[in-house]
Design an enzyme around this catalytic site. Structure first.
Site, PDB file in Angstrom:
ATOM      1  N   LYS A   1       6.607 -26.565   4.734  1.00  0.00           N
ATOM      2  CA  LYS A   1       7.709 -25.592   4.842  1.00  0.00           C
ATOM      3  C   LYS A   1       7.821 -24.777   3.550  1.00  0.00           C
ATOM      4  CE  LYS A   1      10.304 -25.078   7.764  1.00  0.00           C
ATOM      5  NZ  LYS A   1      10.264 -24.239   9.016  1.00  0.00           N
TER       6      LYS A   1
ATOM      7  N   THR B   1      14.165 -25.165   5.522  1.00  0.00           N
ATOM      8  CA  THR B   1      14.863 -26.429   5.310  1.00  0.00           C
ATOM      9  C   THR B   1      15.214 -26.648   3.844  1.00  0.00           C
ATOM     10  OG1 THR B   1      14.562 -28.826   5.436  1.00  0.00           O
ATOM     11  CG2 THR B   1      12.567 -27.530   5.151  1.00  0.00           C
ATOM     12  N   ASP B   2      16.254 -27.452   3.609  1.00  0.00           N
ATOM     13  CA  ASP B   2      16.606 -27.820   2.225  1.00  0.00           C
ATOM     14  C   ASP B   2      15.571 -28.772   1.611  1.00  0.00           C
ATOM     15  OD1 ASP B   2      17.197 -30.117   3.686  1.00  0.00           O
ATOM     16  OD2 ASP B   2      19.246 -30.331   2.941  1.00  0.00           O
ATOM     17  N   GLU B   3      14.691 -29.347   2.444  1.00  0.00           N
ATOM     18  CA  GLU B   3      13.737 -30.333   1.911  1.00  0.00           C
ATOM     19  C   GLU B   3      12.731 -29.703   0.944  1.00  0.00           C
ATOM     20  OE1 GLU B   3      12.161 -33.246   4.539  1.00  0.00           O
ATOM     21  OE2 GLU B   3      14.006 -33.387   5.694  1.00  0.00           O
TER      22      GLU B   3
ATOM     23  N   TYR C   1       5.587 -32.626   5.370  1.00  0.00           N
ATOM     24  CA  TYR C   1       6.450 -31.684   6.102  1.00  0.00           C
ATOM     25  C   TYR C   1       7.060 -30.670   5.138  1.00  0.00           C
ATOM     26  CZ  TYR C   1      10.797 -29.861   8.072  1.00  0.00           C
ATOM     27  OH  TYR C   1      11.828 -29.035   8.447  1.00  0.00           O
TER      28      TYR C   1
HETATM   29  P1  NAD Z   1      11.982 -29.079  16.930  1.00  0.00           P
HETATM   30  O1  NAD Z   1      10.847 -29.972  16.552  1.00  0.00           O
HETATM   31  O2  NAD Z   1      13.087 -29.626  17.759  1.00  0.00           O
HETATM   32  O3  NAD Z   1      11.424 -27.796  17.710  1.00  0.00           O
HETATM   33  C1  NAD Z   1      10.275 -27.118  17.318  1.00  0.00           C
HETATM   34  C2  NAD Z   1       9.854 -26.191  18.452  1.00  0.00           C
HETATM   35  O4  NAD Z   1       8.687 -25.470  18.030  1.00  0.00           O
HETATM   36  C3  NAD Z   1       9.467 -26.917  19.749  1.00  0.00           C
HETATM   37  O5  NAD Z   1      10.042 -26.273  20.856  1.00  0.00           O
HETATM   38  C4  NAD Z   1       7.957 -26.814  19.792  1.00  0.00           C
HETATM   39  O6  NAD Z   1       7.420 -26.802  21.109  1.00  0.00           O
HETATM   40  C5  NAD Z   1       7.722 -25.491  19.079  1.00  0.00           C
HETATM   41  N1  NAD Z   1       6.400 -25.406  18.474  1.00  0.00           N
HETATM   42  C6  NAD Z   1       5.793 -26.334  17.683  1.00  0.00           C
HETATM   43  N2  NAD Z   1       4.559 -25.919  17.343  1.00  0.00           N
HETATM   44  C7  NAD Z   1       4.398 -24.691  17.892  1.00  0.00           C
HETATM   45  C8  NAD Z   1       3.350 -23.742  17.879  1.00  0.00           C
HETATM   46  N3  NAD Z   1       2.206 -23.977  17.212  1.00  0.00           N
HETATM   47  N4  NAD Z   1       3.522 -22.578  18.542  1.00  0.00           N
HETATM   48  C9  NAD Z   1       4.672 -22.323  19.216  1.00  0.00           C
HETATM   49  N5  NAD Z   1       5.697 -23.206  19.277  1.00  0.00           N
HETATM   50  C10 NAD Z   1       5.562 -24.368  18.623  1.00  0.00           C
HETATM   51  O7  NAD Z   1      12.502 -28.474  15.566  1.00  0.00           O
HETATM   52  P2  NAD Z   1      14.003 -28.179  15.095  1.00  0.00           P
HETATM   53  O8  NAD Z   1      14.599 -29.420  14.572  1.00  0.00           O
HETATM   54  O9  NAD Z   1      14.698 -27.430  16.138  1.00  0.00           O
HETATM   55  O10 NAD Z   1      13.713 -27.234  13.847  1.00  0.00           O
HETATM   56  C11 NAD Z   1      13.556 -25.823  14.048  1.00  0.00           C
HETATM   57  C12 NAD Z   1      13.310 -25.171  12.699  1.00  0.00           C
HETATM   58  O11 NAD Z   1      14.414 -25.414  11.834  1.00  0.00           O
HETATM   59  C13 NAD Z   1      12.077 -25.728  11.977  1.00  0.00           C
HETATM   60  O12 NAD Z   1      11.437 -24.662  11.322  1.00  0.00           O
HETATM   61  C14 NAD Z   1      12.652 -26.700  10.970  1.00  0.00           C
HETATM   62  O13 NAD Z   1      11.811 -26.791   9.839  1.00  0.00           O
HETATM   63  C15 NAD Z   1      13.969 -26.033  10.632  1.00  0.00           C
HETATM   64  N6  NAD Z   1      15.058 -26.932  10.204  1.00  0.00           N
HETATM   65  C16 NAD Z   1      15.393 -28.021  10.957  1.00  0.00           C
HETATM   66  C17 NAD Z   1      16.486 -28.813  10.563  1.00  0.00           C
HETATM   67  C18 NAD Z   1      16.908 -30.016  11.377  1.00  0.00           C
HETATM   68  O14 NAD Z   1      17.771 -30.775  10.915  1.00  0.00           O
HETATM   69  N7  NAD Z   1      16.387 -30.244  12.576  1.00  0.00           N
HETATM   70  C19 NAD Z   1      17.188 -28.492   9.412  1.00  0.00           C
HETATM   71  C20 NAD Z   1      16.800 -27.377   8.663  1.00  0.00           C
HETATM   72  C21 NAD Z   1      15.748 -26.593   9.087  1.00  0.00           C
HETATM   73  O1  DAU Z   2      17.201 -31.700   5.654  1.00  0.00           O
HETATM   74  C1  DAU Z   2      16.723 -30.970   6.751  1.00  0.00           C
HETATM   75  C2  DAU Z   2      15.686 -31.776   7.500  1.00  0.00           C
HETATM   76  O2  DAU Z   2      16.397 -32.811   8.180  1.00  0.00           O
HETATM   77  C3  DAU Z   2      14.876 -30.942   8.490  1.00  0.00           C
HETATM   78  O3  DAU Z   2      14.124 -30.003   7.779  1.00  0.00           O
HETATM   79  C4  DAU Z   2      13.949 -31.838   9.306  1.00  0.00           C
HETATM   80  O4  DAU Z   2      13.267 -31.063  10.282  1.00  0.00           O
HETATM   81  C5  DAU Z   2      14.786 -32.889   9.994  1.00  0.00           C
HETATM   82  O5  DAU Z   2      13.939 -33.778  10.705  1.00  0.00           O
HETATM   83  C6  DAU Z   2      15.622 -33.673   8.980  1.00  0.00           C
HETATM   84  O6  DAU Z   2      14.773 -34.494   8.135  1.00  0.00           O
HETATM   85  P1  DAU Z   2      15.179 -36.001   7.743  1.00  0.00           P
HETATM   86  O7  DAU Z   2      13.947 -36.726   7.383  1.00  0.00           O
HETATM   87  O8  DAU Z   2      16.310 -36.018   6.777  1.00  0.00           O
HETATM   88  O9  DAU Z   2      15.770 -36.490   9.183  1.00  0.00           O
HETATM   89  P2  DAU Z   2      15.597 -37.856  10.005  1.00  0.00           P
HETATM   90  O10 DAU Z   2      16.573 -37.810  11.125  1.00  0.00           O
HETATM   91  O11 DAU Z   2      14.176 -38.158  10.299  1.00  0.00           O
HETATM   92  O12 DAU Z   2      16.102 -38.955   8.957  1.00  0.00           O
HETATM   93  C7  DAU Z   2      17.421 -38.905   8.411  1.00  0.00           C
HETATM   94  C8  DAU Z   2      17.541 -40.053   7.435  1.00  0.00           C
HETATM   95  O13 DAU Z   2      17.504 -41.302   8.170  1.00  0.00           O
HETATM   96  C9  DAU Z   2      16.395 -40.147   6.434  1.00  0.00           C
HETATM   97  O14 DAU Z   2      16.899 -40.615   5.194  1.00  0.00           O
HETATM   98  C10 DAU Z   2      15.457 -41.186   7.045  1.00  0.00           C
HETATM   99  C11 DAU Z   2      16.415 -42.122   7.760  1.00  0.00           C
HETATM  100  N1  DAU Z   2      15.891 -42.785   8.978  1.00  0.00           N
HETATM  101  C12 DAU Z   2      15.311 -41.994   9.923  1.00  0.00           C
HETATM  102  C13 DAU Z   2      14.813 -42.558  11.082  1.00  0.00           C
HETATM  103  C14 DAU Z   2      14.140 -41.703  12.131  1.00  0.00           C
HETATM  104  C15 DAU Z   2      16.053 -44.137   9.154  1.00  0.00           C
HETATM  105  O15 DAU Z   2      16.632 -44.837   8.306  1.00  0.00           O
HETATM  106  N2  DAU Z   2      15.570 -44.696  10.309  1.00  0.00           N
HETATM  107  C16 DAU Z   2      14.946 -43.962  11.283  1.00  0.00           C
HETATM  108  O16 DAU Z   2      14.504 -44.563  12.301  1.00  0.00           O
END
Ligand code: NAD
Ligand code: DAU
Length: 349
Positions: free
Chosen positions: A160, A131-133, A156
């Site tokens: 990562k 992730t970019d975080e 988180y």
């Molecule tokens: P998600 O939470 O939707 O899915 C995570 C999956 O991992 C689930 O299916 C869960 O059951 C599985 N899992 C969790 N713990 C586990 C364990 N101990 N063993 C096996 N499986 C397990 O997550 P996502 O949003 O799809 O993110 C996927 C990856 O991409 C993550 O590594 C996240 O850090 C990264 N990422 C997410 C975003 C985003 O915006 N969602 C952006 C950048 C990077």
């Molecule tokens: O940047 C990549 C990341 O983006 C991934 O690594 C994470 O897995 C993914 O969850 C996401 O993180 P964020 O914290 O940016 O996403 P989220 O959707 O939780 O929140 C987006 C923005 O909205 C953030 O500034 C927090 C805000 N927010 C979020 C929720 C859930 C609100 O204002 N209200 C809310 O109820």
């Protein structure tokens, strides 16, 4: 012929990635290893569950003996590691769950790959999806590049960042053939409604409050999930071993403007009066340690591998809303049961 392990394939990004690989590469055997936590959902993969080149295995990546056996059984040539605890708010409540899966789980996979990959290293790839975080928080100017120093600020992102460091350590110390990508915020179908966009879509449908943290001025760089998995495909096959690639949407929105755009599009689609859903916007207590801005410079990926996002945001968000409106059963399923408890513990109602 490749035997590929995808971890977390039942989650949001993992399910799109699994679908892409199963359908685009019928000659690959794809094994999806997922623990099916609250975020894992096999309904995300209904359309490919019977594909001849696809196998689902329920299991935990932190179980090193189990993971090692899986490597022995399937003779993996590639790993696409998506499994993680992924929600920042949950990491604030329960940091240890993030250390366990994101750090220990990643090291357990690295260790299994190291033990089992003794030959033909040029044909192996361990790809860590990150992730970019990890780069921390930007002010109003600038972008994250691959050279930006790590500065994670939530449990988180700290977990990562730690997992990224372990992946690089296995490259430098044991010459494990690794690749890493760090991506910005994804959106699209099958996104669990704890995250901002699907949570607001769900609440607009049900005319519930739209919780905006702080003043809604935080900025995120949004990318359609199918564009993310296409980038992963390109990096997996053509990226350089040992390298990191940033993936971003070139698409920055403040949270408040984003939620207003959702309200506008949904009022039109649901035949509601102009401005009706905006009335639901409610400013709530800010997230602890809330990062102000993320923005990715994806020049390296464009210049070296020719990847660019294909979808404009207004179109991507329209497709996403349509998907949720047409898949109310999926949304009802994931918002029943434990989701209600989670929601009231975080938002109070
Ligand atoms: P998600 O939470 O939707 O899915 C995570 C999956 O991992 C689930 O299916 C869960 O059951 C599985 N899992 C969790 N713990 C586990 C364990 N101990 N063993 C096996 N499986 C397990 O997550 P996502 O949003 O799809 O993110 C996927 C990856 O991409 C993550 O590594 C996240 O850090 C990264 N990422 C997410 C975003 C985003 O915006 N969602 C952006 C950048 C990077
Ligand atoms: O940047 C990549 C990341 O983006 C991934 O690594 C994470 O897995 C993914 O969850 C996401 O993180 P964020 O914290 O940016 O996403 P989220 O959707 O939780 O929140 C987006 C923005 O909205 C953030 O500034 C927090 C805000 N927010 C979020 C929720 C859930 C609100 O204002 N209200 C809310 O109820």
């Amino acid at each position: 012929m490749q035997n590929i392990l995808i971890t977390g394939g039942a989650g949001f990004i993992g399910s799109h990635l699994t679908r892409l690989f199963v359908t685009k590469y019928p000659e690959y055997n794809i094994v999806n290893l997922d623990a099916l936590t609250y975020a894992g959902n096999l309904n995300n993969l209904k359309d490919i569950e019977h594909a001849p080149n696809y196998t689902f295995v329920k299991g935990d990546i932190t179980d090193i003996a189990f993971v090692s056996n899986l490597f022995a059984t399937h003779q993996f040539t590639g790993v696409l590691h998506c499994a993680a605890e992924s929600h920042v708010d949950r990491s604030i409540t329960d940091p240890l769950a993030f250390v366990r899966t994101n750090v220990i789980g990643t090291v357990s996979l690295l260790q299994a790959a190291k033990e089992h990959w003794k030959s033909n290293m040029a044909e192996k790839v361990f790809y860590h999806i990150s992730t970019d975080e990890v780069y921390g928080s930007l002010g109003n100017e600038g972008f994250f590049t691959e050279e930006t120093a790590y500065d994670p600020r939530s449990p988180y992102s700290a977990s990562k960042a730690s997992s990224d460091h372990f992946v690089r350590a296995y490259f430098h110390t044991y010459q494990l053939p690794v690749k890493i990508s760090n991506c910005s915020n994804n959106y699209g179908p099958f996104h669990f409604p704890e995250k901002l966009i699907p949570l607001c879509i769900h609440n607009i449908i049900h005319k519930k409050a739209l919780p905006i943290y702080g003043k809604g001025e935080n900025i995120r760089d949004w990318l359609f999930v199918e564009d993310h998995v296409k980038a992963i495909d390109v990096i997996f096959h053509k990226g350089k071993v040992g390298e990191t690639y940033n993936i971003g949407g070139h698409n920055e929105w403040t949270n408040i403007d984003l939620v207003k755009e959702l309200c506008k599009q949904m009022d039109q689609k649901l035949g509601r009066a102009v401005g009706e859903s905006e009335q639901l916007i409610t400013y709530v207590k800010d997230r602890a340690g809330h990062d102000l801005r993320y923005a990715i410079d994806a020049t390296k990926l464009k210049d070296e591998l020719g990847w660019l996002p294909s979808l404009q945001f207004e179109e991507g968000i329209s497709k996403t809303i349509d998907w949720y409106l047409n898949n109310s059963e999926w949304l009802d399923n994931v918002t029943s049961g434990d989701y209600q408890k989670y929601y009231s513990s975080l938002y109070g109602s």
